[in-house]
Design a protein around this motif. Structure first.
Motif, PDB file in Angstrom:
ATOM      1  N   ILE A   1      38.548  36.980  46.125  1.00 16.17           N
ATOM      2  CA  ILE A   1      38.659  37.394  47.531  1.00 16.17           C
ATOM      3  C   ILE A   1      39.914  38.238  47.687  1.00 16.17           C
ATOM      4  CG2 ILE A   1      38.852  36.626  49.931  1.00 16.17           C
ATOM      5  CD1 ILE A   1      37.691  33.909  48.977  1.00 16.17           C
ATOM      6  N   GLN A   2      39.758  39.365  48.348  1.00 13.88           N
ATOM      7  CA  GLN A   2      40.885  40.248  48.647  1.00 13.88           C
ATOM      8  C   GLN A   2      41.044  40.242  50.165  1.00 13.88           C
ATOM      9  OE1 GLN A   2      40.249  44.076  46.893  1.00 13.88           O
ATOM     10  NE2 GLN A   2      42.363  44.699  47.150  1.00 13.88           N
ATOM     11  N   THR A   3      42.174  39.698  50.656  1.00 13.70           N
ATOM     12  CA  THR A   3      42.407  39.530  52.089  1.00 13.70           C
ATOM     13  C   THR A   3      43.614  40.356  52.522  1.00 13.70           C
ATOM     14  OG1 THR A   3      41.600  37.250  51.886  1.00 13.70           O
ATOM     15  CG2 THR A   3      42.789  37.823  53.912  1.00 13.70           C
TER      16      THR A   3
ATOM     17  N   ASP B   1      43.525  29.493  57.358  1.00 12.00           N
ATOM     18  CA  ASP B   1      42.742  30.634  56.864  1.00 12.00           C
ATOM     19  C   ASP B   1      41.443  30.142  56.238  1.00 12.00           C
ATOM     20  OD1 ASP B   1      44.687  32.463  57.625  1.00 12.00           O
ATOM     21  OD2 ASP B   1      45.634  32.541  55.640  1.00 12.00           O
ATOM     22  N   PRO B   2      40.334  30.848  56.460  1.00 13.84           N
ATOM     23  CA  PRO B   2      39.050  30.395  55.913  1.00 13.84           C
ATOM     24  C   PRO B   2      39.017  30.363  54.376  1.00 13.84           C
ATOM     25  CG  PRO B   2      38.820  32.545  56.970  1.00 13.84           C
ATOM     26  CD  PRO B   2      40.211  32.060  57.250  1.00 13.84           C
ATOM     27  N   HIS B   3      39.836  31.167  53.719  1.00 12.84           N
ATOM     28  CA  HIS B   3      39.861  31.198  52.263  1.00 12.84           C
ATOM     29  C   HIS B   3      40.838  30.178  51.653  1.00 12.84           C
ATOM     30  CE1 HIS B   3      42.477  34.267  54.001  1.00 12.84           C
ATOM     31  NE2 HIS B   3      43.344  33.875  53.103  1.00 12.84           N
ATOM     32  N   PHE B   4      41.591  29.456  52.506  1.00 13.17           N
ATOM     33  CA  PHE B   4      42.504  28.425  52.006  1.00 13.17           C
ATOM     34  C   PHE B   4      41.700  27.207  51.560  1.00 13.17           C
ATOM     35  CE2 PHE B   4      44.947  24.525  52.691  1.00 13.17           C
ATOM     36  CZ  PHE B   4      46.027  24.761  51.866  1.00 13.17           C
ATOM     37  N   LYS B   5      41.972  26.708  50.356  1.00 15.77           N
ATOM     38  CA  LYS B   5      41.242  25.545  49.831  1.00 15.77           C
ATOM     39  C   LYS B   5      42.116  24.298  49.752  1.00 15.77           C
ATOM     40  CE  LYS B   5      37.516  27.866  49.246  1.00 15.77           C
ATOM     41  NZ  LYS B   5      36.727  27.965  50.434  1.00 15.77           N
TER      42      LYS B   5
ATOM     43  N   LEU C   1      46.353  39.503  49.920  1.00 17.65           N
ATOM     44  CA  LEU C   1      46.276  38.266  49.156  1.00 17.65           C
ATOM     45  C   LEU C   1      45.102  38.386  48.206  1.00 17.65           C
ATOM     46  CD1 LEU C   1      47.516  35.312  49.078  1.00 17.65           C
ATOM     47  CD2 LEU C   1      45.477  34.663  50.365  1.00 17.65           C
ATOM     48  N   LEU C   2      45.330  38.102  46.938  1.00 17.95           N
ATOM     49  CA  LEU C   2      44.270  38.117  45.940  1.00 17.95           C
ATOM     50  C   LEU C   2      44.002  36.668  45.542  1.00 17.95           C
ATOM     51  CD1 LEU C   2      42.432  39.924  44.192  1.00 17.95           C
ATOM     52  CD2 LEU C   2      44.208  39.833  42.425  1.00 17.95           C
ATOM     53  N   THR C   3      42.833  36.158  45.921  1.00 14.60           N
ATOM     54  CA  THR C   3      42.444  34.796  45.593  1.00 14.60           C
ATOM     55  C   THR C   3      41.587  34.842  44.330  1.00 14.60           C
ATOM     56  OG1 THR C   3      42.510  34.148  47.916  1.00 14.60           O
ATOM     57  CG2 THR C   3      41.293  32.709  46.430  1.00 14.60           C
ATOM     58  N   ILE C   4      42.056  34.148  43.292  1.00 17.96           N
ATOM     59  CA  ILE C   4      41.416  34.168  41.982  1.00 17.96           C
ATOM     60  C   ILE C   4      40.880  32.763  41.697  1.00 17.96           C
ATOM     61  CG2 ILE C   4      41.735  34.597  39.521  1.00 17.96           C
ATOM     62  CD1 ILE C   4      44.208  36.321  40.339  1.00 17.96           C
ATOM     63  N   PRO C   5      39.558  32.622  41.593  1.00 16.14           N
ATOM     64  CA  PRO C   5      38.998  31.295  41.322  1.00 16.14           C
ATOM     65  C   PRO C   5      39.298  30.842  39.894  1.00 16.14           C
ATOM     66  CG  PRO C   5      37.256  32.925  41.225  1.00 16.14           C
ATOM     67  CD  PRO C   5      38.514  33.650  41.667  1.00 16.14           C
ATOM     68  N   ALA C   6      39.179  29.553  39.675  1.00 21.47           N
ATOM     69  CA  ALA C   6      39.318  29.006  38.329  1.00 21.47           C
ATOM     70  C   ALA C   6      38.238  29.609  37.429  1.00 21.47           C
ATOM     71  CB  ALA C   6      39.185  27.486  38.371  1.00 21.47           C
ATOM     72  N   GLY C   7      38.551  29.721  36.148  1.00 25.42           N
ATOM     73  CA  GLY C   7      37.561  30.157  35.178  1.00 25.42           C
ATOM     74  C   GLY C   7      37.594  31.619  34.810  1.00 25.42           C
TER      75      GLY C   7
END
Length: 149
Positions: free
Chosen positions: A6-8, A28-32, A96-102
């Motif tokens: 995700i690029q925010t 934020d909706p992308h916050f986990k 913000l660059l959100t990078i998932p695991a894996g």
């Protein structure tokens, strides 16, 4: 874009006193999840990578300098399997660059001045959940050299 990344766009609020650079809010909706925040300094001509987290989600922002972040998807079940993406991050191109695991990732400074990347990770650092290989490992089809066209 690689599946799950995700690029925010992020706000910068500036006036004659200075500025505030937003990064991540728990609303934020992308916050986990919150694990820890850390700052990583990168010197010119240094490559930090390749790394892959098994559990950690990373949320990167670059408040100082310019950094090139490379992601590589080697997840066989992913719709973007074997895709490679480049992201340029700086205060001038602030997001913000959100990078998932894996995913495999690495980064290096663009230019001649050191830079800083900030990570708000989903879990605290755990050396048992990270894989590392050389930035020049041939299993990832990327050339870190500057391309002169």
């Amino acid at each position: 874009m690689i599946d799950g990344v995700i690029q925010t766009p992020l706000k910068q609020i500036q006036d004659e006193r200075g500025k505030v650079m937003h990064m991540l809010r728990c609303t934020d909706p992308h916050f986990k999840n919150f694990g820890e925040v850390y700052f990583s300094w990168i010197y010119p001509n240094v490559i930090k990578g390749w790394h892959k987290h098994i559990k950690m989600v990373m949320n990167y922002a670059v408040p100082i300098g310019c950094i090139k972040v490379i992601l590589y998807d080697d997840r066989p079940e992913s719709p973007t399997f074997k895709q490679l993406d480049e992201y340029y991050m700086s205060p001038e191109v602030y997001y913000l660059l959100t990078i998932p695991a894996g995913l495999w990732y690495g980064f290096k400074v663009v230019g001649t001045k050191e830079a800083m990347i900030v990570n708000c990770s989903s879990i605290p650092h755990d050396p048992k959940e990270i894989l590392r290989i050389s930035p020049f490992d041939s299993s990832i089809p990327y050339n870190w050299e500057i391309e002169h066209a």
